[in-house]
Design a protein around this motif. Structure first.
Motif, PDB file in Angstrom:
ATOM      1  N   PRO A 139       7.469  -1.522  -6.920  1.00 53.04           N
ATOM      2  CA  PRO A 139       6.933  -2.817  -7.339  1.00 53.04           C
ATOM      3  C   PRO A 139       5.404  -2.845  -7.276  1.00 53.04           C
ATOM      4  N   ARG A 140       4.825  -3.586  -8.214  1.00 57.68           N
ATOM      5  CA  ARG A 140       3.371  -3.691  -8.297  1.00 57.68           C
ATOM      6  C   ARG A 140       2.952  -5.111  -7.922  1.00 57.68           C
ATOM      7  N   PRO A 141       2.341  -5.295  -6.753  1.00 53.09           N
ATOM      8  CA  PRO A 141       1.899  -6.641  -6.374  1.00 53.09           C
ATOM      9  C   PRO A 141       0.716  -7.098  -7.215  1.00 53.09           C
ATOM     10  N   ARG A 142       0.436  -8.378  -7.136  1.00 53.28           N
ATOM     11  CA  ARG A 142      -0.646  -8.962  -7.929  1.00 53.28           C
ATOM     12  C   ARG A 142      -2.000  -8.329  -7.608  1.00 53.28           C
ATOM     13  N   ALA A 143      -2.199  -7.922  -6.353  1.00 48.06           N
ATOM     14  CA  ALA A 143      -3.480  -7.339  -5.957  1.00 48.06           C
ATOM     15  C   ALA A 143      -3.796  -6.077  -6.749  1.00 48.06           C
ATOM     16  N   PHE A 144      -2.777  -5.343  -7.194  1.00 50.50           N
ATOM     17  CA  PHE A 144      -3.003  -4.106  -7.938  1.00 50.50           C
ATOM     18  C   PHE A 144      -3.568  -4.370  -9.333  1.00 50.50           C
ATOM     19  N   GLN A 145      -3.303  -5.550  -9.874  1.00 51.83           N
ATOM     20  CA  GLN A 145      -3.692  -5.840 -11.253  1.00 51.83           C
ATOM     21  C   GLN A 145      -5.203  -5.988 -11.423  1.00 51.83           C
ATOM     22  N   HIS A 146      -5.915  -6.214 -10.321  1.00 52.57           N
ATOM     23  CA  HIS A 146      -7.351  -6.478 -10.414  1.00 52.57           C
ATOM     24  C   HIS A 146      -8.205  -5.300  -9.947  1.00 52.57           C
ATOM     25  N   LEU A 147      -7.600  -4.137  -9.807  1.00 51.14           N
ATOM     26  CA  LEU A 147      -8.342  -2.954  -9.384  1.00 51.14           C
ATOM     27  C   LEU A 147      -9.101  -2.345 -10.561  1.00 51.14           C
ATOM     28  N   ALA A 148     -10.148  -1.588 -10.237  1.00 55.35           N
ATOM     29  CA  ALA A 148     -10.968  -0.975 -11.286  1.00 55.35           C
ATOM     30  C   ALA A 148     -10.157   0.039 -12.082  1.00 55.35           C
ATOM     31  N   ASP A 149     -10.404   0.105 -13.388  1.00 53.93           N
ATOM     32  CA  ASP A 149      -9.629   0.982 -14.267  1.00 53.93           C
ATOM     33  C   ASP A 149      -9.715   2.446 -13.862  1.00 53.93           C
ATOM     34  N   ASN A 150     -10.868   2.904 -13.439  1.00 52.13           N
ATOM     35  CA  ASN A 150     -11.043   4.313 -13.089  1.00 52.13           C
ATOM     36  C   ASN A 150     -11.452   4.442 -11.626  1.00 52.13           C
ATOM     37  N   GLY A 151     -10.886   3.594 -10.768  1.00 52.89           N
ATOM     38  CA  GLY A 151     -11.317   3.647  -9.380  1.00 52.89           C
ATOM     39  C   GLY A 151     -10.278   3.158  -8.397  1.00 52.89           C
ATOM     40  N   SER A 152      -8.995   3.379  -8.718  1.00 52.58           N
ATOM     41  CA  SER A 152      -7.986   2.855  -7.792  1.00 52.58           C
ATOM     42  C   SER A 152      -7.388   3.954  -6.924  1.00 52.58           C
ATOM     43  N   PHE A 153      -6.114   4.329  -7.133  1.00 49.17           N
ATOM     44  CA  PHE A 153      -5.363   5.067  -6.116  1.00 49.17           C
ATOM     45  C   PHE A 153      -5.524   6.581  -6.232  1.00 49.17           C
ATOM     46  N   GLU A 154      -6.660   7.096  -5.806  1.00 48.02           N
ATOM     47  CA  GLU A 154      -6.858   8.547  -5.793  1.00 48.02           C
ATOM     48  C   GLU A 154      -6.194   9.191  -4.593  1.00 48.02           C
ATOM     49  N   GLY A 155      -6.015   8.448  -3.506  1.00 53.54           N
ATOM     50  CA  GLY A 155      -5.423   8.998  -2.294  1.00 53.54           C
ATOM     51  C   GLY A 155      -4.057   8.403  -2.010  1.00 53.54           C
ATOM     52  N   LEU A 156      -3.125   9.245  -1.515  1.00 50.88           N
ATOM     53  CA  LEU A 156      -1.790   8.789  -1.152  1.00 50.88           C
ATOM     54  C   LEU A 156      -1.320   9.609   0.039  1.00 50.88           C
ATOM     55  N   ALA A 157      -0.777   8.924   1.068  1.00 49.19           N
ATOM     56  CA  ALA A 157      -0.325   9.609   2.281  1.00 49.19           C
ATOM     57  C   ALA A 157       0.963   8.974   2.763  1.00 49.19           C
ATOM     58  N   ILE A 158       1.736   9.724   3.549  1.00 52.70           N
ATOM     59  CA  ILE A 158       3.003   9.223   4.084  1.00 52.70           C
ATOM     60  C   ILE A 158       3.058   9.531   5.571  1.00 52.70           C
ATOM     61  N   ASP A 159       3.458   8.538   6.376  1.00 57.40           N
ATOM     62  CA  ASP A 159       3.486   8.749   7.823  1.00 57.40           C
ATOM     63  C   ASP A 159       4.865   9.240   8.271  1.00 57.40           C
ATOM     64  N   ARG A 160       5.029   9.416   9.580  1.00 57.79           N
ATOM     65  CA  ARG A 160       6.263   9.988  10.113  1.00 57.79           C
ATOM     66  C   ARG A 160       7.459   9.068   9.916  1.00 57.79           C
ATOM     67  N   ARG A 161       7.214   7.796   9.684  1.00 60.28           N
ATOM     68  CA  ARG A 161       8.291   6.831   9.444  1.00 60.28           C
ATOM     69  C   ARG A 161       8.610   6.684   7.963  1.00 60.28           C
ATOM     70  N   GLY A 162       7.947   7.478   7.128  1.00 64.73           N
ATOM     71  CA  GLY A 162       8.202   7.435   5.700  1.00 64.73           C
ATOM     72  C   GLY A 162       7.483   6.330   4.966  1.00 64.73           C
ATOM     73  N   ARG A 163       6.515   5.673   5.606  1.00 66.32           N
ATOM     74  CA  ARG A 163       5.758   4.607   4.959  1.00 66.32           C
ATOM     75  C   ARG A 163       4.575   5.215   4.193  1.00 66.32           C
ATOM     76  N   LEU A 164       4.319   4.665   3.006  1.00 61.69           N
ATOM     77  CA  LEU A 164       3.246   5.155   2.145  1.00 61.69           C
ATOM     78  C   LEU A 164       1.960   4.377   2.380  1.00 61.69           C
ATOM     79  N   TYR A 165       0.834   5.071   2.276  1.00 62.27           N
ATOM     80  CA  TYR A 165      -0.488   4.457   2.396  1.00 62.27           C
ATOM     81  C   TYR A 165      -1.335   4.914   1.214  1.00 62.27           C
ATOM     82  N   THR A 166      -1.999   3.958   0.567  1.00 63.38           N
ATOM     83  CA  THR A 166      -2.922   4.291  -0.503  1.00 63.38           C
ATOM     84  C   THR A 166      -4.138   3.383  -0.402  1.00 63.38           C
ATOM     85  N   LEU A 167      -5.235   3.810  -0.997  1.00 67.91           N
ATOM     86  CA  LEU A 167      -6.480   3.053  -0.897  1.00 67.91           C
ATOM     87  C   LEU A 167      -7.292   3.260  -2.170  1.00 67.91           C
ATOM     88  N   PRO A 168      -7.995   2.223  -2.622  1.00 70.13           N
ATOM     89  CA  PRO A 168      -8.743   2.335  -3.872  1.00 70.13           C
ATOM     90  C   PRO A 168     -10.063   3.074  -3.684  1.00 70.13           C
TER      91      PRO A 168
END
Length: 294
Positions: A139-168
């Protein structure tokens, strides 16, 4: 690196971090390897996952192409890379992607044996059971819709509990800090922010086997690229004990965009990074490795 340049970089890092109160640890540059392969699809690598023994890797290009390969080593240093397979990253309809829709930037290996990929252009994260399968878009929350076109989710990580982390890469909070988004399997939240320091921007993230959160950052100057690696202990939803592990001068490495943290057969922490050559002859695909302090 020449001694004079090393002194300048060290002095600049000391002054920058002394002012901010960030702990400085010394990472050691182990090796750099130029990866070459004659194929039209080869290049533009923006994400990396290295297996725990440092012998296997997945590399992801920003043109929706996934590569698996074996890493040959001698005395721990990379001597060659043998491609095992390569596949197009497909859409949720099973179609090949191009342009902004296919701007794949981050990868995280999932507990179920599959993997997640983050995209910018159309800001989203998708799950893949295996290479060559179609996407299940989260699912894509509303906050994702306002991110920069060429400056959003370059990084993606997963912790030991299987939760995903990303940052713009470029968007910041009203206080000028870096928001971190987390997927817990059901919803997205923003559990914490990271301090923006200087002109560096986050381009990759990973959780190490030590449980700490690592972020690779890049600064583009008029004459080349600079790289920085920071890490944090996460206590609950609070990032603590910020450390700068290295900060390079301009041109020390190419355009490092992918990051994987692992332990070698001697139990040492390593950071392996890969560069995005932008499919330009003046740049190169480079794998860079640093030994990290525990």
């Amino acid at each position: 690196m020449r001694l004079s340049l090393a002194i300048q970089v060290g002095a600049a890092l000391f002054l920058a971090t002394a002012a901010s109160g960030v702990d400085v640890k010394t990472a050691t540059h182990q090796s750099s390897f130029a990866w070459r392969h004659k194929a039209d699809w080869f290049g533009g690598f923006s994400a990396l996952h290295v297996s725990d023994n440092g012998q296997q890797m997945m590399a992801l290009s920003d043109r929706a192409r996934l590569v698996t390969a074996r890493i040959d080593r001698l005395d721990g240093e990379i001597t060659g890379i043998r491609i095992l397979g390569q596949w197009p990253v497909l859409s949720s309809n099973g179609h090949r992607m191009s342009g902004g829709v296919g701007d794949s930037e981050g990868i995280a290996a999932a507990p179920d044996g599959g993997f997640y990929i983050s995209f910018e252009g159309v800001h989203r994260v998708a799950h893949y059971p295996a290479p060559g399968t179609k996407a299940r878009v989260l699912p894509r929350p509303r906050a994702f819709q306002h991110l920069a076109d060429n400056g959003s989710f370059e990084g993606l990580a997963i912790d030991r509990r299987g939760r995903l982390y990303t940052l713009p890469e470029t968007n910041r909070t009203s206080d000028g800090e870096i928001p971190v988004y987390r997927w817990n399997g059901q919803t997205w939240s923003t559990p914490f922010v990271l301090p923006q320091r200087g002109w560096f921007k986050p381009v990759a993230a990973d959780f190490g086997p030590d449980g700490r959160f690592y972020v690779l950052e890049r600064n583009l100057t008029a004459i080349g690229f600079r790289s920085r690696l920071r890490r944090w202990d996460l206590t609950g939803d609070v990032p603590n004990a910020e450390e700068t592990l290295f900060e390079t001068g301009t041109g020390a490495h190419d355009n490092l965009e992918g990051l994987s943290i692992w332990r070698d057969d001697r139990g040492r922490l390593r950071a392996t990074m890969i560069s995005d050559d932008n499919f330009l002859a003046l740049q190169r695909t480079e794998l860079v490795e640093y030994l990290l302090p525990d």
